[in-house]
Every structure is written in structure tokens, then in C-alpha cells.
Design a protein around this motif. Structure first.
Motif, short mmCIF file in Angstrom:
data_model
loop_
_atom_site.label_atom_id
_atom_site.label_comp_id
_atom_site.label_asym_id
_atom_site.label_seq_id
_atom_site.Cartn_x
_atom_site.Cartn_y
_atom_site.Cartn_z
N ARG B 52 32.27 41.32 49.36
CA ARG B 52 33.47 41.80 49.70
C ARG B 52 33.69 41.29 50.95
O ARG B 52 35.15 40.85 51.20
CB ARG B 52 33.44 43.18 49.60
CG ARG B 52 33.46 43.81 48.28
CD ARG B 52 33.26 45.07 48.35
NE ARG B 52 34.35 45.81 48.79
CZ ARG B 52 35.42 46.23 47.88
NH1 ARG B 52 35.76 46.09 46.69
NH2 ARG B 52 36.43 46.65 48.51
N ASN B 55 35.12 37.73 50.69
CA ASN B 55 36.59 37.78 50.13
C ASN B 55 37.52 38.25 51.02
O ASN B 55 38.72 38.61 50.79
CB ASN B 55 36.67 38.22 48.65
CG ASN B 55 37.73 37.82 47.93
OD1 ASN B 55 38.33 36.64 48.23
ND2 ASN B 55 38.25 38.58 47.05
N LEU B 57 37.90 41.24 51.67
CA LEU B 57 38.07 42.47 51.43
C LEU B 57 37.86 43.47 52.34
O LEU B 57 38.33 44.75 52.53
CB LEU B 57 37.78 42.91 50.09
CG LEU B 57 38.34 42.17 48.87
CD1 LEU B 57 37.72 42.28 47.56
CD2 LEU B 57 39.94 42.40 48.95
N VAL B 79 44.94 35.62 55.62
CA VAL B 79 44.01 35.99 54.65
C VAL B 79 44.41 35.77 53.24
O VAL B 79 43.71 35.38 52.45
CB VAL B 79 43.56 37.38 54.64
CG1 VAL B 79 42.92 37.67 55.96
CG2 VAL B 79 44.82 38.26 54.85
N ASP B 80 45.83 35.81 52.83
CA ASP B 80 46.34 35.58 51.61
C ASP B 80 46.13 34.19 51.26
O ASP B 80 45.45 33.98 49.91
CB ASP B 80 47.82 36.07 51.42
CG ASP B 80 48.27 37.42 51.57
OD1 ASP B 80 47.13 38.34 51.59
OD2 ASP B 80 49.01 37.65 52.09
N ARG B 83 42.41 33.85 50.38
CA ARG B 83 41.81 34.49 48.99
C ARG B 83 42.24 33.78 47.80
O ARG B 83 41.56 33.76 46.78
CB ARG B 83 42.30 36.00 48.98
CG ARG B 83 41.75 36.79 49.90
CD ARG B 83 42.11 38.24 49.66
NE ARG B 83 41.68 39.16 50.68
CZ ARG B 83 42.38 39.81 51.30
NH1 ARG B 83 43.80 39.58 51.31
NH2 ARG B 83 41.80 40.82 52.30
N ARG B 84 43.36 32.84 48.01
CA ARG B 84 43.63 32.23 46.73
C ARG B 84 42.62 31.13 46.36
O ARG B 84 42.29 30.73 45.20
CB ARG B 84 44.82 31.12 47.22
CG ARG B 84 46.27 31.71 47.12
CD ARG B 84 47.31 30.81 47.72
NE ARG B 84 48.31 31.42 48.49
CZ ARG B 84 49.26 30.93 49.10
NH1 ARG B 84 49.19 29.50 49.27
NH2 ARG B 84 49.78 31.56 49.95
N ILE B 88 37.21 36.56 42.83
CA ILE B 88 35.97 37.54 42.86
C ILE B 88 36.30 38.29 41.52
O ILE B 88 37.23 38.64 40.92
CB ILE B 88 35.97 38.43 44.02
CG1 ILE B 88 34.94 39.30 43.89
CG2 ILE B 88 37.37 39.36 44.18
CD1 ILE B 88 34.57 40.11 45.29
N LEU B 107 49.80 36.60 36.41
CA LEU B 107 50.49 37.32 37.80
C LEU B 107 50.10 36.58 39.12
O LEU B 107 51.37 36.27 39.80
CB LEU B 107 49.87 38.70 37.94
CG LEU B 107 50.50 39.48 39.15
CD1 LEU B 107 52.00 40.03 39.07
CD2 LEU B 107 49.52 40.90 39.52
N ALA B 108 49.00 36.21 39.37
CA ALA B 108 48.82 35.58 40.79
C ALA B 108 49.35 34.03 40.52
O ALA B 108 50.06 33.74 41.67
CB ALA B 108 47.32 35.62 40.86
N ARG B 111 53.33 34.55 41.02
CA ARG B 111 53.68 35.38 42.35
C ARG B 111 53.02 34.53 43.62
O ARG B 111 53.76 34.59 44.59
CB ARG B 111 53.48 36.79 42.42
CG ARG B 111 54.00 37.56 41.28
CD ARG B 111 55.43 37.64 41.18
NE ARG B 111 55.93 38.25 39.92
CZ ARG B 111 57.12 38.36 39.55
NH1 ARG B 111 57.98 37.79 40.62
NH2 ARG B 111 57.44 38.66 38.66
N VAL B 112 51.97 34.02 43.54
CA VAL B 112 51.42 33.32 44.51
C VAL B 112 51.50 32.17 44.57
O VAL B 112 52.08 31.40 45.74
CB VAL B 112 49.81 33.70 44.90
CG1 VAL B 112 49.14 33.23 46.07
CG2 VAL B 112 49.58 35.27 44.84
N ARG B 114 53.70 30.48 42.76
CA ARG B 114 55.20 30.10 42.25
C ARG B 114 55.26 29.28 40.98
O ARG B 114 56.11 28.55 40.96
CB ARG B 114 55.95 29.53 43.45
CG ARG B 114 55.83 30.53 44.65
CD ARG B 114 56.89 31.61 44.66
NE ARG B 114 56.76 32.45 45.61
CZ ARG B 114 57.17 33.97 45.50
NH1 ARG B 114 57.91 34.57 44.49
NH2 ARG B 114 56.87 34.71 46.46
N ALA B 157 40.58 35.21 37.50
CA ALA B 157 40.18 34.63 38.78
C ALA B 157 40.15 33.11 38.60
O ALA B 157 40.60 32.30 39.46
CB ALA B 157 38.70 35.29 38.99
N MET B 160 43.34 30.97 39.24
CA MET B 160 43.70 30.58 40.61
C MET B 160 43.24 29.22 40.97
O MET B 160 43.20 28.83 41.99
CB MET B 160 43.83 31.70 41.65
CG MET B 160 44.62 32.64 41.38
SD MET B 160 46.52 32.21 41.76
CE MET B 160 46.53 32.40 43.45
#
Lengths: 288, 252
Positions: B52, B55, B57, B79-80, B83-84, B88, B107-108, B111-112, B114, B157, B160
């Protein structure tokens, strides 16, 4: 969502429930009808001529209440969510925002709604500030929005708190920002969970629209008051009560249905995905 | 900052406490690209906390963590963005229950990164297909078995395209008969050269898959080495004790 059940199974339970119900309500009816003042009460509350004569005017005036609670509800759901999110913001820099949101919910849950309506409906226009409306309908919407958003923000907050932190952690671990995790992962789950209590507050709001009559809005309650004082008869109030009953009961059923549909979708079998419908009934069952 | 020879992950003197309890007492660890490192050790030895922290977290108290040469624990790091590149997978899956499998996976990327929806869904479907989950893509997670849910979490996971994958006791919440399907997925990833740090209680699996086994004991790396040596002739008495208990429990 507890379902109304006979409380047993089989014909015997059904029969006992039936007899007990008849006896219970029969007894109440007997007591009311044999009360010393029953004849007068019946004349003043159950005058069917007056009922049918006043009903059209009353129902027509209800349009004002409907506009009040529809406009206010949209604002409440928005403001309530905003306040709930503000209260959950992290970090020392945002402390003033959290303080503001907390003070707001404390204040507006503490002050009786009628007082808020009075203060805003009479007080603010009384300042005679240029550009500030003095329309009582406007201030009625503002007052109801402020009072109910305070309650609704607490409902949202409970919903947000009920989503396990591991959900946000999973979202953040994928690279979503805090705002994105809230928007796409936490809030959708939180809002789904609080739909029944939100509807509960919505029903409360619908009824509280009658309070706006006290600052001069002629809505359903004021209309029935006018009718009532013209004829010295309380039957118009009965008609008004009936209008609210007819509105809220279907709404409660619609919420039950929404909740059941959501459960059904989440736990639907893969058979569903290929076109067959799952059984919804079991989710309406007791305790489900 | 990035240098060609930089290991995928490097940890220097990492300390982490929860209140008065010091969970990590100075961890040093380096993981090379394509390396599979298994973390073993008793419950409470700090395996999950370490993952953790990597990552981000959990905020760390002291020490530094580098990923591909960049210090991710430096002040002011986004941090975003970090984490890409680090995936985890959790013991409890943590799938999003209000979304279909496909939406969980896309989702990721959408949204992350694009990525537009059709492209993200096409890629997600390909990944799901590869791991035998294509027919589940419109289902909601609650309808899947634990093994399927965990495989979806791995796919989520992978979507990404992380350069480092962290697996936190991913089979511990599964019924024994479902463990194999998840381990098979991890084995396949290892075969493809995915860099992984795996906290696990599955010693047989660790022996098979790991390039290196790291034994954590009370918040410290007590010893590490190739699995053959670690399981056959561990240098430290504590490691021997731990493995002895595992053997007695029938887990090796």
C-alpha cells in the motif's frame, strides 16, 4: 423495506387476521359514531355537498404546491449534495468550508421551518433592498430549500460514509483523482443507497409547502381555509388531506419499485443479460 | 531522472507507523524490470502495508521509494500520475459493484487516460477474452464467483498498462477450488515479463513463480534470495520457523 404481511401462513392465519382487523376497526368506528359530539362533527367534517363543491378549487390550487415542491426539490437535491461533499473534504486548508457546511446544517436543522419561512418571507423583503424580490412564492422556495437541504445533506453524508473506504482506495489506485473517485465510484453507490430516505424527506417537503401560506401564498391549504371560513365547515380540509394522500402513496410505491429494480439489476443472473427477465418478486419480500 | 539502468522499483529505508505501532522498520528493496518478487511472512509482518505504501495509498513516515528512477515519495509529486503506472490488486477484489464488468475495466482508461469509449471497450473486451471472462463482461460483479471477480480485478489493473503490478494476497479470500484459476492468470503475466511484487501465503506458488523470495519479519526484510535456496536452506532461524509452521499447516 418491510412488507405488510399477515404474520403467519395458511388459511387459519388469514382468517384470524381478517377477524381481528374487523373487530379492531369496528370498535373504533363504534366509539367515534357513538361519541356525544358525533352529529356535529359529521356535519362539519363530512359534508359531502361542501366536499364536492370545494374540491375543484382546492385541486386547482394544488398546482401552486406542486410548483413549490418541484422547484424546491431540484434545488434541495443539488444544495444538499454540495453541502455533504463540502463536509467530507479533506485537509486543513479546506477547514473553513467544512466549518461553514457544518454550521449551516446545525442552524437550519435547529430552527423550525415555519420561522425560517417567516424571517425570509417578511424580513428580507422588509429590508427593501433594490433588486431583491418580494414575491412570497420566491421566498417560500428559498426557505424550504434551506431547511430541507440541511436534512438532505445529512442523508447524503450517511450514504457517502456507508461506502467502504476500499472502494475509494481501488479508484485512487487506478489513477483516478479524489474528485473522480467521488464522482464515479463513491457517489453513485451512496445515492442509490439513500433513495428511500431521500424520498421520505421529499414527502415531508410536499406537506410542508402548506407552511408557505403563512407568508401570503394562496396555495391548497390557504384555499381550503378560505372555503372553510366562508361556510363554517371543515370538509375542505378533508379534501386537502385526501389530495396529499393520493400523491404520496403512489410515490412510496415508486420508490419501492426503484429500489427493487436496482437490486434486481445488480444481482441479476447472466441469463438476464441474454434477454430473459429475472424474478423481481423475491426482492419485494419481507426484509429483502 | 530516469536512467536506463534504474530498477523498476527501489525502496530505501522505508518506515511506516500506525499510531504507536511501527509496522515497517526500515525496508530496503529493489525490483528489476521483469522480475517477480514474492513477499512472504507471517500475518502482521508488514507485507500489505508495504504494498500500500508503494502505491501511495498510505503516507510513509520516512524513507524513499523510486519507480523507474523517479522518486515517487518526493514532495509535490502528482500521486495520480504515479498510480497510473502502478497497478494493485486487493485481497477483497474491491470491484465497483454498481458497474458492469466492462465498466469496471474501462473506467480508468476512459477517465484518466481519456481513451474514447469504443477504443477502451474494445481493449477491455480483448483483455477479458484473454482471461476467459468475455461472456461476463455485461454482468455485475456480485453475480460472479470469487475467482472470476479477482480475475476481473486483475484485468482492471492491466487495462492501465502498469509497469509494476502489486498483488496483495489476492487468493486469500477465495475458496480453495477457485485459487488455481487466479494463480494461472498471474503465472501467465509472469511469463510475459510483467514486473510484479506479490504478497502471498501460497508458498508452493511462490516457489514456482518467483525470481526472488523476500521474507518479511516484524517490519524488516530478514532475508531474501532465489526461491530454491529460500525454501530449501533459509539462512535465518526465523525464516526456518516460519516455513516449518507453513509446512505443518499443509500449505507447502
Amino acid at each position: 423495506m418491510a412488507r405488510l404481511t399477515v404474520g403467519g401462513s395458511g388459511r387459519r392465519a388469514l382468517l384470524i387476521a381478517f377477524v381481528s382487523t374487523v373487530v379492531f376497526f369496528g370498535l373504533i368506528a363504534f366509539l367515534v359514531v357513538n361519541a356525544p359530539g358525533w352529529d356535529q362533527v359529521r356535519r362539519q367534517f363530512f359534508n359531502w355537498d361542501n366536499f364536492f363543491a370545494s374540491a375543484p378549487g382546492i385541486v386547482a390550487r394544488f398546482e401552486v404546491n406542486v410548483r413549490l415542491f418541484l422547484i424546491a426539490e431540484v434545488l434541495i437535491l443539488t444544495l444538499g449534495l454540495l453541502v455533504a461533499v463540502l463536509r467530507g473534504l479533506p485537509g486543513p486548508v479546506l477547514f473553513p468550508l467544512r466549518l461553514l457546511a457544518t454550521a449551516y446544517t446545525d442552524l437550519f436543522r435547529a430552527v423550525p421551518g415555519l420561522l425560517v419561512i417567516y424571517v425570509l418571507g417578511f424580513g428580507v423583503p422588509g429590508l427593501r433592498l433594490p433588486g431583491v424580490p418580494n414575491d412570497p412564492f420566491f421566498w417560500g422556495v428559498v426557505a424550504l430549500t434551506l431547511v430541507y437541504s440541511a436534512y438532505v445533506s445529512e442523508v447524503y453524508r450517511a450514504g457517502i460514509d456507508s461506502v467502504h473506504p476500499s472502494q475509494a482506495a481501488a479508484a485512487r489506485s487506478l489513477g483516478l483523482s479524489q474528485a473522480q473517485a467521488l464522482r464515479f465510484v463513491v457517489l453513485p453507490q451512496a445515492v442509490r443507497r439513500v433513495i428511500p430516505p431521500l424520498l421520505n424527506d421529499f414527502i415531508g417537503l410536499q406537506k410542508d409547502t402548506v407552511l408557505v401560506s403563512f407568508i401570503g401564498v394562496v396555495e391548497i391549504f390557504r384555499q381550503s381555509q378560505i372555503r372553510s371560513s366562508a361556510t363554517f365547515d371543515f370538509t375542505p380540509y378533508l379534501a386537502t388531506a385526501l389530495v396529499f394522500v393520493l400523491l404520496t402513496i403512489p410515490l412510496a410505491r415508486i420508490t419501492d419499485w426503484l429500489v427493487a429494480r436496482e437490486k434486481d439489476r445488480r444481482y441479476a443472473t447472466s441469463v438476464r443479460a441474454t434477454g430473459q427477465r429475472g424474478r423481481r418478486g423475491r426482492f419485494l419480500g419481507g426484509g429483502g | 531522472m530516469t536512467t536506463v539502468s534504474a530498477p523498476t522499483l527501489r525502496i530505501e529505508a522505508l518506515h511506516k507507523s500506525f499510531g504507536d505501532l511501527e509496522v515497517l522498520k526500515g525496508i530496503d528493496l529493489a525490483v528489476a524490470e521483469h522480475e517477480v518478487v514474492c513477499l512472504i511472512g507471517a500475518s502482521g509482518s508488514g507485507k500489505s502495508t508495504l504494498l500500500r505504501c508503494i502505491n501511495l495509498l498510505e503516507p510513509i513516515d520516512d524513507g524513499r521509494i523510486f519507480v523507474a528512477g523517479e522518486e515517487i515519495t518526493a514532495h509535490g509529486v502528482d500521486v495520480d500520475r504515479i498510480r497510473r503506472h502502478i497497478g494493485i490488486v486487493f485481497q477483497a477484489f474491491n470491484l465497483f459493484p454498481h458497474m458492469s464488468v466492462l465498466d469496471n475495466v474501462t473506467l480508468a482508461p476512459r477517465r484518466v487516460l481519456r481513451t474514447d469509449r469504443p477504443a477502451a471497450e474494445e481493449r477491455a473486451t480483448a483483455l477479458l477474452e484473454r482471461f476467459g471472462l468475455a461472456d461476463k463482461r455485461l454482468d455485475y460483479p456480485d453475480r460472479l464467483s470469487g475467482g472470476q471477480q479477482q480475475r476481473v480485478a486483475i484485468v482492471r489493473a492491466l487495462a492501465m498498462e502498469p509497469r509494476l503490478l502489486l498483488l496483495d494476497e489476492v487468493t486469500s479470500a477465495l475458496d480453495p477450488e477457485l485459487i488455481a484459476e487466479v494463480l494461472a492468470v498471474i503465472r501467465e503475466l509472469a511469463g510475459e515479463g510483467m514486473t510484479m511484487v506479490i504478497a502471498t501465503h501460497e508458498m508452493g506458488f511462490a516457489r514456482d513463480i518467483a525470481n526472488r523470495v523476500v521474507f518479511l519479519d516484524e517490519g524488516r526484510v530478514l532475508e531474501d534470495g532465489p526461491p530454491d535456496r529460500m525454501f530449501r536452506e533459509p539462512a535465518e532461524a526465523r525464516t526456518r520457523e516460519f516455513l516449518q509452521r507453513i509446512i505443518e499447516a499443509g500449505r507447502l
